[in-house]
Design an enzyme around this catalytic site. Structure first.
Site, PDB file in Angstrom:
ATOM      1  N   ASP A 148       3.861  -4.944   3.358  1.00  6.18           N
ATOM      2  CA  ASP A 148       5.074  -5.250   3.036  1.00  6.18           C
ATOM      3  C   ASP A 148       5.557  -6.607   3.710  1.00  6.18           C
ATOM      4  O   ASP A 148       6.319  -7.330   3.131  1.00  6.18           O
ATOM      5  CB  ASP A 148       6.028  -4.040   4.098  1.00  6.18           C
ATOM      6  CG  ASP A 148       5.428  -3.814   5.418  1.00  6.18           C
ATOM      7  OD1 ASP A 148       4.605  -4.651   5.977  1.00  6.18           O
ATOM      8  OD2 ASP A 148       5.991  -3.275   6.424  1.00  6.18           O
ATOM      9  N   HIS A 170       0.960  -1.216  -0.068  1.00  9.22           N
ATOM     10  CA  HIS A 170      -0.098  -0.082  -0.095  1.00  9.22           C
ATOM     11  C   HIS A 170       1.016   1.178   0.151  1.00  9.22           C
ATOM     12  O   HIS A 170       1.949   1.151   0.458  1.00  9.22           O
ATOM     13  CB  HIS A 170      -0.849  -0.012   1.127  1.00  9.22           C
ATOM     14  CG  HIS A 170      -0.080  -0.140   2.410  1.00  9.22           C
ATOM     15  ND1 HIS A 170       0.567   1.067   2.958  1.00  9.22           N
ATOM     16  CD2 HIS A 170       0.025  -1.315   3.549  1.00  9.22           C
ATOM     17  CE1 HIS A 170       1.356   0.745   4.153  1.00  9.22           C
ATOM     18  NE2 HIS A 170       0.819  -0.748   4.485  1.00  9.22           N
TER      19      HIS A 170
END
Length: 441
Positions: free
Chosen positions: A325, A69
């Site tokens: 991540d 994101h």
């Protein structure tokens, strides 16, 4: 005479007006964005000097992107922790001086409602980042797009991830993007097993705290020294080493939120190098090569993508996916990227390590796998944050790409399809990732 002639030739060059074709200076010894440990804005990978364009006589006929994101606010818990430190400094019976003089006008940048959301203001806004990537990728991969077909976009269900996906789609497709796309929101739930974009959640045997003690053994001397320095320059605040770590973390988020670098300026490059490495250790042992289940967790996306590359554009030309991540870290290892020859040490900073969190999973970080068609032969090429990253053991194709058949063999050997066994999945939970083939139209 030879010596005299050589000296004469050299002397004539001293005053030459001819400009050097290539700079002999290193202009970026330190870039703060490469040492924020994944907390700060997007930064390109330094790469190996390979061209980002498709090799000569090759076209791209299929593309896969897995993206983190965009830039965001802190999580609620981290924001509360950092705000507690800042509030203590603001309430101290001290007149702000020296490097902390900016505190006299400082205001906290977030409300409780902002935490965990994508940022929307400033040059590092997450919404802007995602939109910009969409426009850039429309220019790069637009030949693959057919406006008579609906384009699927896959996103894990966290709101900031979905917002990133929407902004990317608007950049790629334009203001009426919703007319030409179908968003596939993938639940972040253990019941999804392997059929998700957050594979570690479905892995019952995964334990990210397995090496916590070793991670924590990394010296905090850098934070102690920073605290001593700040307390000397701005006496009365009595800053602790733990508070230093919170303020260095806040530096990255302040950049994401409003491009403010006041907290960043409190610390030296040496201190940020150590801080960034401490973050590398955490990612490495929690989600990367240092964790005993990462190769199985990362194998899910690696195998699915390798299969799609082998099947070719007839099953789809573009696969845009958005996640977090930590999930991307496992995919890197599943693809054999950024491996270290030995485990990262906590006893000292391992300079030159290919595993640098800020370069591989900054906010908005992405891995792209392209299928190259070169005179009828198919190759796989990997791009991480706009840098071409060859696979060490498979780079015989154009532009150091890997033949798709060899890529499939490489992935199968490296990332065996045993996720369900190693993760202790029940039989009624998906053991494979299949929504790329069966998305909701």
């Amino acid at each position: 005479m030879v010596l005299k002639s050589s000296l004469l030739a050299a002397s004539t060059l001293v005053g030459s007006a001819v400009a050097a074709s290539y700079s002999q200076a290193s202009t970026e010894e330190f870039n703060l964005l490469r040492h924020l440990g994944g907390n700060g804005p997007y930064v390109q990978h330094h790469g190996y000097g390979l061209s980002r364009e498709a090799p000569e006589s090759c076209t791209i006929d299929q593309v896969h992107m897995l993206s983190r994101h965009g830039e965001r606010y802190q999580t609620a818990s981290k924001g509360a922790s950092e705000k507690k430190v800042v509030d203590r400094l603001l309430s101290a019976d001290v007149t702000p001086t020296g490097p902390l003089s900016f505190l006299s006008t400082y205001t906290w940048p977030a409300t409780d409602a902002d935490y965990e959301e994508e940022t929307t203001m400033g040059p590092y806004a997450g919404t802007l980042d995602a939109f910009s990537v969409g426009t850039e990728y429309r220019a790069r991969y637009g030949a693959l797009y057919d406006d008579s077909e609906i384009m699927p976009i896959f996103a894990s269900e966290e709101e900031r991830v979905v917002v990133t996906a929407h902004n990317f789609a608007q950049g790629f497709l334009g203001v009426n993007y919703s007319d030409y796309s179908e968003f596939q929101i993938i639940p972040e739930d253990v019941s999804r097993g392997a059929n998700t974009l957050t594979w570690k959640l479905g892995c019952n045997n995964y334990n990210k705290t397995l090496y916590s003690d070793y991670i924590d053994s990394f010296s905090d001397d850098y934070a102690v020294q920073a605290a001593d320095r700040l307390n000397t320059l701005a006496p009365g605040y009595n800053i602790t080493s733990d508070e230093v770590v919170s303020l260095m973390t806040l530096c990255g988020y302040e950049l994401n939120i409003r491009a403010n670098d006041d907290f960043c300026k409190l610390f030296t490059p040496d201190e940020f190098v150590a801080f960034g490495y401490s973050r590398d250790l955490a990612y490495y042992y929690q989600y990367g090569q240092g964790n005993n289940l990462t190769d199985y967790i990362g194998s899910v996306y690696a195998n699915a993508t390798a299969t799609l590359l082998e099947q070719g554009p007839s099953v789809g030309k573009m696969f845009w996916s958005f996640t977090h991540d930590d999930d991307m870290i496992s995919v890197f290892y599943g693809l054999g990227l950024f491996e270290t020859p030995s485990l990262l040490p906590a006893e000292y900073v391992q300079f030159g390590s290919p595993f640098q969190t800020s370069e591989i999973v900054p906010m908005g970080g992405r891995i792209v796998i392209e299928r190259l068609n070169c005179s009828g032969h198919a190759y796989a090429r990997i791009v991480v944050n706009e840098a071409v990253i060859p696979i060490t053991s498979c780079q015989s194709g154009p532009g150091y790409s890997c033949p798709v058949t060899d890529f499939k063999t490489f992935v199968n050997k490296r990332a065996p399809k045993t996720y369900g066994i190693e993760c202790g999945l029940d039989d009624d939970v998906p053991w494979h990732m299949w929504f790329y083939w069966n998305w909701n139209k």
